[in-house]
Design a protein around this motif. Structure first.
Motif, PDB file in Angstrom:
ATOM      1  N   SER A  52       1.410 -34.480 -19.773  1.00 26.96           N
ATOM      2  CA  SER A  52       0.031 -34.017 -19.937  1.00 26.96           C
ATOM      3  C   SER A  52      -0.841 -35.210 -20.322  1.00 26.96           C
ATOM      4  O   SER A  52      -0.370 -36.164 -20.947  1.00 26.96           O
ATOM      5  N   ILE A  53      -2.097 -35.132 -19.925  1.00 25.83           N
ATOM      6  CA  ILE A  53      -3.042 -36.218 -20.156  1.00 25.83           C
ATOM      7  C   ILE A  53      -4.327 -35.610 -20.722  1.00 25.83           C
ATOM      8  O   ILE A  53      -4.952 -34.769 -20.077  1.00 25.83           O
ATOM      9  N   ALA A  54      -4.700 -36.058 -21.913  1.00 24.03           N
ATOM     10  CA  ALA A  54      -5.917 -35.557 -22.545  1.00 24.03           C
ATOM     11  C   ALA A  54      -6.870 -36.730 -22.784  1.00 24.03           C
ATOM     12  O   ALA A  54      -6.527 -37.662 -23.514  1.00 24.03           O
ATOM     13  N   PRO A  55      -8.044 -36.690 -22.170  1.00 21.81           N
ATOM     14  CA  PRO A  55      -9.015 -37.757 -22.424  1.00 21.81           C
ATOM     15  C   PRO A  55      -9.630 -37.602 -23.810  1.00 21.81           C
ATOM     16  O   PRO A  55      -9.983 -36.499 -24.232  1.00 21.81           O
ATOM     17  N   LYS A  56      -9.744 -38.704 -24.486  1.00 16.56           N
ATOM     18  CA  LYS A  56     -10.271 -38.707 -25.849  1.00 16.56           C
ATOM     19  C   LYS A  56     -11.708 -38.180 -25.909  1.00 16.56           C
ATOM     20  O   LYS A  56     -12.049 -37.425 -26.824  1.00 16.56           O
ATOM     21  N   VAL A  57     -12.528 -38.547 -24.937  1.00 20.43           N
ATOM     22  CA  VAL A  57     -13.951 -38.179 -24.983  1.00 20.43           C
ATOM     23  C   VAL A  57     -14.179 -36.675 -24.901  1.00 20.43           C
ATOM     24  O   VAL A  57     -15.197 -36.174 -25.357  1.00 20.43           O
ATOM     25  N   TYR A  65      -9.460 -27.256 -19.445  1.00 16.86           N
ATOM     26  CA  TYR A  65     -10.167 -27.795 -20.611  1.00 16.86           C
ATOM     27  C   TYR A  65     -10.021 -29.310 -20.695  1.00 16.86           C
ATOM     28  O   TYR A  65      -9.748 -29.869 -21.752  1.00 16.86           O
ATOM     29  N   ALA A  66     -10.158 -29.980 -19.581  1.00 13.22           N
ATOM     30  CA  ALA A  66     -10.112 -31.440 -19.441  1.00 13.22           C
ATOM     31  C   ALA A  66      -8.728 -32.038 -19.684  1.00 13.22           C
ATOM     32  O   ALA A  66      -8.576 -33.250 -19.698  1.00 13.22           O
ATOM     33  N   VAL A  67      -7.706 -31.217 -19.864  1.00 12.26           N
ATOM     34  CA  VAL A  67      -6.333 -31.712 -19.994  1.00 12.26           C
ATOM     35  C   VAL A  67      -5.628 -31.501 -18.665  1.00 12.26           C
ATOM     36  O   VAL A  67      -5.620 -30.388 -18.134  1.00 12.26           O
ATOM     37  N   CYS A  68      -5.062 -32.578 -18.117  1.00 14.64           N
ATOM     38  CA  CYS A  68      -4.307 -32.487 -16.869  1.00 14.64           C
ATOM     39  C   CYS A  68      -2.825 -32.465 -17.194  1.00 14.64           C
ATOM     40  O   CYS A  68      -2.371 -33.154 -18.110  1.00 14.64           O
ATOM     41  N   GLY A  69      -2.082 -31.682 -16.436  1.00 12.18           N
ATOM     42  CA  GLY A  69      -0.646 -31.617 -16.652  1.00 12.18           C
ATOM     43  C   GLY A  69       0.088 -31.327 -15.364  1.00 12.18           C
ATOM     44  O   GLY A  69      -0.478 -30.770 -14.415  1.00 12.18           O
ATOM     45  N   SER A  70       1.353 -31.750 -15.335  1.00 12.03           N
ATOM     46  CA  SER A  70       2.198 -31.487 -14.183  1.00 12.03           C
ATOM     47  C   SER A  70       3.645 -31.419 -14.629  1.00 12.03           C
ATOM     48  O   SER A  70       4.027 -32.022 -15.642  1.00 12.03           O
ATOM     49  N   PHE A  71       4.432 -30.678 -13.856  1.00 10.63           N
ATOM     50  CA  PHE A  71       5.870 -30.602 -14.076  1.00 10.63           C
ATOM     51  C   PHE A  71       6.570 -31.337 -12.941  1.00 10.63           C
ATOM     52  O   PHE A  71       6.081 -31.396 -11.822  1.00 10.63           O
ATOM     53  N   PHE A  72       7.730 -31.879 -13.259  1.00  8.18           N
ATOM     54  CA  PHE A  72       8.499 -32.678 -12.308  1.00  8.18           C
ATOM     55  C   PHE A  72       9.961 -32.264 -12.379  1.00  8.18           C
ATOM     56  O   PHE A  72      10.435 -31.826 -13.424  1.00  8.18           O
ATOM     57  N   ALA A  73      10.675 -32.425 -11.264  1.00  8.27           N
ATOM     58  CA  ALA A  73      12.122 -32.180 -11.216  1.00  8.27           C
ATOM     59  C   ALA A  73      12.771 -33.357 -10.506  1.00  8.27           C
ATOM     60  O   ALA A  73      12.246 -33.849  -9.497  1.00  8.27           O
ATOM     61  N   LEU A  74      13.902 -33.805 -11.036  1.00  8.14           N
ATOM     62  CA  LEU A  74      14.619 -34.897 -10.374  1.00  8.14           C
ATOM     63  C   LEU A  74      15.070 -34.453  -8.999  1.00  8.14           C
ATOM     64  O   LEU A  74      15.567 -33.339  -8.833  1.00  8.14           O
ATOM     65  N   PHE A  89      -7.578 -46.571 -27.361  1.00  7.89           N
ATOM     66  CA  PHE A  89      -7.192 -45.978 -26.083  1.00  7.89           C
ATOM     67  C   PHE A  89      -8.206 -44.941 -25.598  1.00  7.89           C
ATOM     68  O   PHE A  89      -8.997 -44.403 -26.366  1.00  7.89           O
ATOM     69  N   ASP A  90      -8.105 -44.631 -24.303  1.00  9.39           N
ATOM     70  CA  ASP A  90      -8.972 -43.622 -23.697  1.00  9.39           C
ATOM     71  C   ASP A  90      -8.271 -42.275 -23.536  1.00  9.39           C
ATOM     72  O   ASP A  90      -8.922 -41.242 -23.500  1.00  9.39           O
ATOM     73  N   LEU A  91      -6.933 -42.309 -23.397  1.00 10.84           N
ATOM     74  CA  LEU A  91      -6.170 -41.095 -23.095  1.00 10.84           C
ATOM     75  C   LEU A  91      -4.986 -40.920 -24.041  1.00 10.84           C
ATOM     76  O   LEU A  91      -4.382 -41.906 -24.465  1.00 10.84           O
ATOM     77  N   LEU A  92      -4.666 -39.677 -24.310  1.00 11.64           N
ATOM     78  CA  LEU A  92      -3.395 -39.309 -24.936  1.00 11.64           C
ATOM     79  C   LEU A  92      -2.502 -38.785 -23.828  1.00 11.64           C
ATOM     80  O   LEU A  92      -2.839 -37.798 -23.160  1.00 11.64           O
ATOM     81  N   VAL A  93      -1.391 -39.455 -23.583  1.00 13.50           N
ATOM     82  CA  VAL A  93      -0.418 -39.038 -22.574  1.00 13.50           C
ATOM     83  C   VAL A  93       0.814 -38.535 -23.299  1.00 13.50           C
ATOM     84  O   VAL A  93       1.335 -39.223 -24.186  1.00 13.50           O
ATOM     85  N   THR A  94       1.269 -37.343 -22.949  1.00 12.55           N
ATOM     86  CA  THR A  94       2.440 -36.759 -23.600  1.00 12.55           C
ATOM     87  C   THR A  94       3.523 -36.494 -22.564  1.00 12.55           C
ATOM     88  O   THR A  94       3.259 -35.876 -21.526  1.00 12.55           O
ATOM     89  N   LEU A  95       4.722 -36.952 -22.856  1.00 17.58           N
ATOM     90  CA  LEU A  95       5.902 -36.719 -22.038  1.00 17.58           C
ATOM     91  C   LEU A  95       6.810 -35.753 -22.781  1.00 17.58           C
ATOM     92  O   LEU A  95       7.091 -35.952 -23.961  1.00 17.58           O
TER      93      LEU A  95
END
Length: 146
Positions: A117-122, A97-106, A136-142
Motif C-alpha cells: 500500500s502507498i499513502a501520500p503524506k500530503v 481515499y488517496a491510498v493505493c494498494g495491490s495484491f501480488f502472488a508469486l 519523504f513523500d510517501l508511506l509504503v507498506t509491505l
C-alpha cells in the motif's frame, strides 16, 4: 500418502501436511524468504528507507515493513511493477481515499501472496505530522501473507 494434521488456533484453521513429504515443495518460497526478497527490492532497487510501522498501525504483524519514499505514487507503482513482474502476478492497483494498494502472488507458487500500500503524506495529516516521514513523500507498506 500425506495426511493433513488439523491444527486449531482460535478461529483460524491450518492444515499442515505430515509425513515424509512434508517439506516445502518450493524451497526459497517461505513467507519469511518472500518477505526478505520483496524488502530487498524496495530497499536496494527502489531506494525505499525502512521506518518503524508502530506509529501507523495499532497492531504488530511479523511480516510487515514500512518505508519512506521520495517521489510520486505513480512513479513508485511503475518502478515496483517493473521490478516485480518477472516473479509475481499483479492483482491491479486500486485507490481509496488517496491510498493505493495491490495484491501480488508469486508466479511459481501462487499460494505465496503479499500486498503493498502507498499513502501520500500530503493527503493524510497524521502522516504529514510524523517525524519518521519528515524527509519523504510517501508511506509504503509491505505485508506478506503467512
Amino acid at each position: 500418502m500425506k495426511r493433513p494434521l488439523l491444527l486449531l488456533t482460535g478461529v483460524l484453521i491450518f492444515l499442515i501436511p505430515v509425513g515424509k513429504q512434508a517439506m516445502n515443495p518450493h524451497p526459497g518460497n517461505t513467507s519469511s524468504e518472500l518477505f526478505d526478497k520483496i524488502r530487498g527490492i524496495i530497499e536496494a532497487r527502489l531506494g525505499g528507507e525502512e521506518i518503524s510501522c508502530r506509529a501507523f498501525y495499532e497492531t504488530t504483524y511479523p511480516l510487515r515493513a514500512c518505508y519512506g519514499w521520495k517521489g510520486q505514487t505513480r512513479d513508485f507503482i511503475s518502478r515496483f511493477n517493473r521490478e516485480i513482474s518477472s516473479i509475481a502476478t499483479i492483482g491491479g492497483w486500486r485507490e481509496d481515499y488517496a491510498v493505493c494498494g495491490s495484491f501480488f502472488a508469486l508466479k511459481e507458487s501462487p499460494d505465496r501472496t503479499f500486498g503493498v500500500s502507498i499513502a501520500p503524506k500530503v493527503a493524510h495529516p497524521d502522516l504529514e505530522s510524523d517525524d519518521s516521514l519528515r524527509e519523504f513523500d510517501l508511506l509504503v507498506t509491505l505485508t506478506v501473507d503467512q
